[in-house]
Design an enzyme around this catalytic site. Structure first.
Site, PDB file in Angstrom:
ATOM      1  N   ASP A   1     -23.606 -39.406  44.035  1.00 12.41           N
ATOM      2  CA  ASP A   1     -23.819 -38.076  44.608  1.00 12.41           C
ATOM      3  C   ASP A   1     -24.871 -38.146  45.711  1.00 12.41           C
ATOM      4  O   ASP A   1     -26.002 -38.559  45.476  1.00 12.41           O
ATOM      5  CB  ASP A   1     -24.284 -37.111  43.511  1.00 12.41           C
ATOM      6  CG  ASP A   1     -24.498 -35.705  44.036  1.00 12.41           C
ATOM      7  OD1 ASP A   1     -23.526 -34.920  44.021  1.00 12.41           O
ATOM      8  OD2 ASP A   1     -25.619 -35.396  44.491  1.00 12.41           O
TER       9      ASP A   1
ATOM     10  N   TYR B   1     -30.236 -35.160  52.358  1.00 16.81           N
ATOM     11  CA  TYR B   1     -31.019 -36.184  51.648  1.00 16.81           C
ATOM     12  C   TYR B   1     -31.436 -37.318  52.586  1.00 16.81           C
ATOM     13  O   TYR B   1     -32.382 -38.040  52.296  1.00 16.81           O
ATOM     14  CB  TYR B   1     -30.220 -36.809  50.505  1.00 16.81           C
ATOM     15  CG  TYR B   1     -29.819 -35.883  49.384  1.00 16.81           C
ATOM     16  CD1 TYR B   1     -30.299 -34.578  49.292  1.00 16.81           C
ATOM     17  CD2 TYR B   1     -28.950 -36.318  48.387  1.00 16.81           C
ATOM     18  CE1 TYR B   1     -29.914 -33.741  48.254  1.00 16.81           C
ATOM     19  CE2 TYR B   1     -28.564 -35.490  47.350  1.00 16.81           C
ATOM     20  CZ  TYR B   1     -29.038 -34.203  47.288  1.00 16.81           C
ATOM     21  OH  TYR B   1     -28.649 -33.385  46.264  1.00 16.81           O
TER      22      TYR B   1
ATOM     23  N   HIS C   1     -23.852 -26.920  50.072  1.00 15.52           N
ATOM     24  CA  HIS C   1     -25.087 -27.210  49.357  1.00 15.52           C
ATOM     25  C   HIS C   1     -25.797 -25.945  48.868  1.00 15.52           C
ATOM     26  O   HIS C   1     -26.352 -25.921  47.772  1.00 15.52           O
ATOM     27  CB  HIS C   1     -26.013 -28.017  50.267  1.00 15.52           C
ATOM     28  CG  HIS C   1     -26.963 -28.895  49.539  1.00 15.52           C
ATOM     29  ND1 HIS C   1     -27.399 -30.105  50.035  1.00 15.52           N
ATOM     30  CD2 HIS C   1     -27.581 -28.755  48.340  1.00 15.52           C
ATOM     31  CE1 HIS C   1     -28.232 -30.667  49.173  1.00 15.52           C
ATOM     32  NE2 HIS C   1     -28.371 -29.868  48.151  1.00 15.52           N
TER      33      HIS C   1
ATOM     34  N   LYS D   1     -22.570 -33.283  50.655  1.00  9.55           N
ATOM     35  CA  LYS D   1     -22.742 -31.834  50.769  1.00  9.55           C
ATOM     36  C   LYS D   1     -23.027 -31.404  52.202  1.00  9.55           C
ATOM     37  O   LYS D   1     -23.736 -32.088  52.932  1.00  9.55           O
ATOM     38  CB  LYS D   1     -23.892 -31.373  49.856  1.00  9.55           C
ATOM     39  CG  LYS D   1     -23.760 -31.858  48.420  1.00  9.55           C
ATOM     40  CD  LYS D   1     -24.934 -31.423  47.566  1.00  9.55           C
ATOM     41  CE  LYS D   1     -24.954 -32.175  46.254  1.00  9.55           C
ATOM     42  NZ  LYS D   1     -25.468 -33.547  46.373  1.00  9.55           N
TER      43      LYS D   1
END
Length: 313
Positions: free
Chosen positions: A47, A52, A110, A77
């Site tokens: 994931d 990120y 997200h 996402k």
């Protein structure tokens, strides 16, 4: 797609999602080694997310691992600054390019909040407030539905939505989300909301399955750490497992995927070793631990009121 020897759940698309995955939020520099260690340990569910900053690292690790692409379930996402329908397709392509992949198994929105369009992930005004945009998450989701047609995305879903927002999506959109990823752990169980998803055929993936392990969010000092929860520790002794492993097994026992994150190869392996099933009585004991305690709430930072009708608000 085959995930030999792993527990999986069936999505409403017919695809299988492994019950256990590796979360890759934070520590971008450490993620290549972490993902590689996870794939070598047997994980087949990774994931990540645009914000990120770990997609390139994840892609490198997948390539290095030698595990066939068809045997790995990869989620990423869409970030808040790419909510405009015209930006959704290009945003997906950027993620695919960084990952070095031809398709995603799952693409999530997200958050249900749009930031100002552009390349700045966290656009702020002169006073330091986030600049949001008046883009309906429904329009964003409809653009995501369009991605399903060309095969670059196998399934779409959402993350961090309130019940009211999910209900509106189900009423207005054509595609039922395959997955809703949300904070969920023994201290924030959201039982009614979880049951609602079962009724609607939406699979739930738990992030923060160990509760508050992150310095970014407050509450650690006030509440301590979930992994030190006496009930989890005692149940763990019964099975010869850690409280972490028990927390993961609890989520899976309720039919949900769990995506713990870790940089430590030892902890990564340990988290993967949850090939045990909790007795119903033990699951019931953990079910009593609910404190309605939410650790991840970005409402103030985002300038958007999140989780308005959910526990832990």
């Amino acid at each position: 797609m085959a995930f030999q020897g792993q527990k999986t759940f069936k999505l409403n698309t017919g695809a299988q999602i492994p019950a256990l995955g590796l979360g890759t939020w934070q520590d971008a520099d450490a993620q290549e080694a972490a993902v590689l260690a996870a794939l070598q340990a047997g994980y087949r569910h990774i994931d990540t997310a645009r914000c990120y900053g770990t997609e390139k690292a994840v892609g490198k690790a997948i390539k290095q691992s030698g595990v066939p692409r068809s045997e790995i379930f990869v989620t990423s996402k869409l970030w808040n600054n790419k909510h405009h329908p015209d930006d959704v397709g290009p945003a997906l392509q950027e993620s695919l390019d960084d990952l070095g992949l031809d398709y995603l198994d799952l693409f999530l929105m997200h958050w249900p909040v749009a930031f100002k369009r552009g390349d700045d992930m966290f656009p702020k005004d002169k006073d330091g407030n986030m600049i949001t945009d008046d883009i309906d998450y429904l329009d964003t989701y409809k653009a995501m539905e369009g991605l399903l047609k060309d095969g670059k995305v196998k399934a779409i879903g959402i993350s961090n939505f309130s019940k009211k927002e999910v209900e509106r999506l189900l009423e207005k959109a054509d595609t039922v989300p395959a997955v809703h990823q949300m904070e969920l752990h023994p201290w924030l169980q959201q039982k009614d909301f979880a049951e609602f998803h079962k009724e609607k055929g939406i699979h739930v993936t738990q992030y923060s399955p160990f509760g508050n392990q992150n310095e970014i969010y407050g509450g650690r000092e006030q509440h301590g750490q979930l992994v030190n929860e006496k009930t989890l520790v005692e149940i763990g002794k019964k099975y010869g497992k850690t409280s972490n492993q028990v927390a993961l097994a609890w989520g899976i026992s309720h039919g949900r995927s769990v995506i713990p994150k870790s940089k430590s190869p030892e902890r990564i392996k340990q988290n993967f070793d949850i090939s045990f099933t909790l007795d119903k009585a033990d699951t019931a004991e953990i079910d009593k631990l609910d404190k309605k305690l939410r650790f991840n709430d970005s409402s103030k930072d985002f300038g958007y009121e999140l989780f308005t009708d959910l526990d832990g608000k």
